[in-house]
Design a protein around this motif. Structure first.
Motif, mmCIF file in Angstrom:
data_model
loop_
_atom_site.group_PDB
_atom_site.id
_atom_site.type_symbol
_atom_site.label_atom_id
_atom_site.label_comp_id
_atom_site.label_asym_id
_atom_site.label_seq_id
_atom_site.Cartn_x
_atom_site.Cartn_y
_atom_site.Cartn_z
ATOM 1 N N GLU A 1 7.434 9.654 21.144
ATOM 2 C CA GLU A 1 6.405 9.988 22.127
ATOM 3 C C GLU A 1 5.333 8.901 22.160
ATOM 4 N N ALA B 1 6.752 5.959 24.043
ATOM 5 C CA ALA B 1 6.790 6.214 25.486
ATOM 6 C C ALA B 1 5.389 6.146 26.090
ATOM 7 N N GLN B 2 4.407 6.717 25.410
ATOM 8 C CA GLN B 2 3.039 6.740 25.921
ATOM 9 C C GLN B 2 2.473 5.342 26.095
ATOM 10 N N ARG C 1 4.338 2.521 26.352
ATOM 11 C CA ARG C 1 5.334 1.646 26.990
ATOM 12 C C ARG C 1 5.914 0.627 26.012
ATOM 13 N N LYS D 1 9.064 -0.554 24.336
ATOM 14 C CA LYS D 1 10.517 -0.453 24.410
ATOM 15 C C LYS D 1 11.069 -0.398 22.991
#
Length: 276
Positions: free
Chosen positions: A248, A251-252, A254, A256
């Protein structure tokens, strides 16, 4: 002994890079511009590596990507040192991390980009300043295979502070680690960050029951445990919750990322990461 392993990894790295990349750019990634600008139709003499194949297929005629500026990449490989990398059922995580380092480094140097290599625990263990010399890979690979990670712990907050103080130029930063503990890479936001997670399947699905003597590789503390199915289930749930929080976070911000197990070929996973 690790000298032979170093040569084996180097040979395998060259074979993977050149075997899977055609043309004059043997690299996992291209150094021509980070900032996308626009598309335009292909013109004679344009670099075919800049063709946008998805748009070309839809339009029925070739289009190329344009960037705001052409520039070499500044790439930093951060090899996180911790006692937990001294483990593996098929091979040690430390060896897999060394191979990942070799692939990223070799690809960078063959692409004529600038490479910095950092070995970091809760402090700098070793730093190779920016270079384009292929000989630097021999030095860092020898370091990766020969270092003793026991009684060391990865401190990601200290890593972030160190990188922001030391790396002034905007860079692609590859953090290679098993990512245990508290991980917050959000303050590296001026850079483009990639998380390369290295794990052994036994860590996530351990088959241990009964009385066991277990050693913490970050402290070398030894303690006897009675491991029951209930305890092992609690362990798996705690690890799943830890990793879910980590993903998470990625993803938050960015970041990769990919996960590579010790029984997998890292080149395949890294190639897939850059294609996406």
């Amino acid at each position: 002994m690790f000298i032979d392993k170093r040569e084996e990894i180097l040979i395998k790295t060259r074979r993977n890079i050149f075997g899977q990349n055609v043309g004059g750019n043997p690299s996992l990634f291209s150094g021509n511009g980070l900032d996308f600008k626009e598309l335009r139709e292909y013109d004679v003499g344009d670099d075919v590596r800049k063709i946008n194949w998805k748009v070309t297929a839809k339009a029925g005629r070739p289009f190329v990507n344009l960037f705001n500026e052409e520039r070499e990449l500044n790439i930093v490989v951060a090899f996180m040192v911790s006692g937990s990398i001294y483990f593996g059922t098929r091979r040690f995580k430390q060896e897999l991390m060394a191979e990942i380092l070799a692939l990223l480094s070799y690809s960078t140097l063959k692409n004529d980009d600038r490479l910095s290599t950092l070995f970091f625990s809760d402090r700098e263990e070793f730093f190779m300043p920016p270079t384009k010399k292929m000989g630097s890979l021999h030095i860092t690979l020898e370091k990766a295979l020969g270092l003793d990670p026991l009684e060391k712990v990865s401190d990601f907050n200290a890593l972030v502070h160190y990188v922001n103080e030391r790396i002034k130029r905007r860079s692609l930063i590859f953090v290679v680690s098993d990512f245990y503990g508290d991980v917050d890479l959000s303050l590296l936001n001026k850079h483009e960050v990639f998380g390369i997670m290295v794990r052994d399947r036994f860590e996530e699905e351990p088959k241990l029951f009964g009385e066991m003597d277990l050693i913490d590789p970050t402290t070398m503390h030894n303690e006897a445990f009675m491991l029951s199915p209930k305890i092992m289930q609690s362990y798996r749930k705690a690890l799943e919750a830890h990793d879910e929080k980590l993903f998470e976070h990625f993803a938050q911000h960015r970041i990769k990322h990919t996960k590579i197990y010790t029984d997998e070929e890292p080149f395949i996973k890294l190639s897939s990461l850059f294609r996406h």
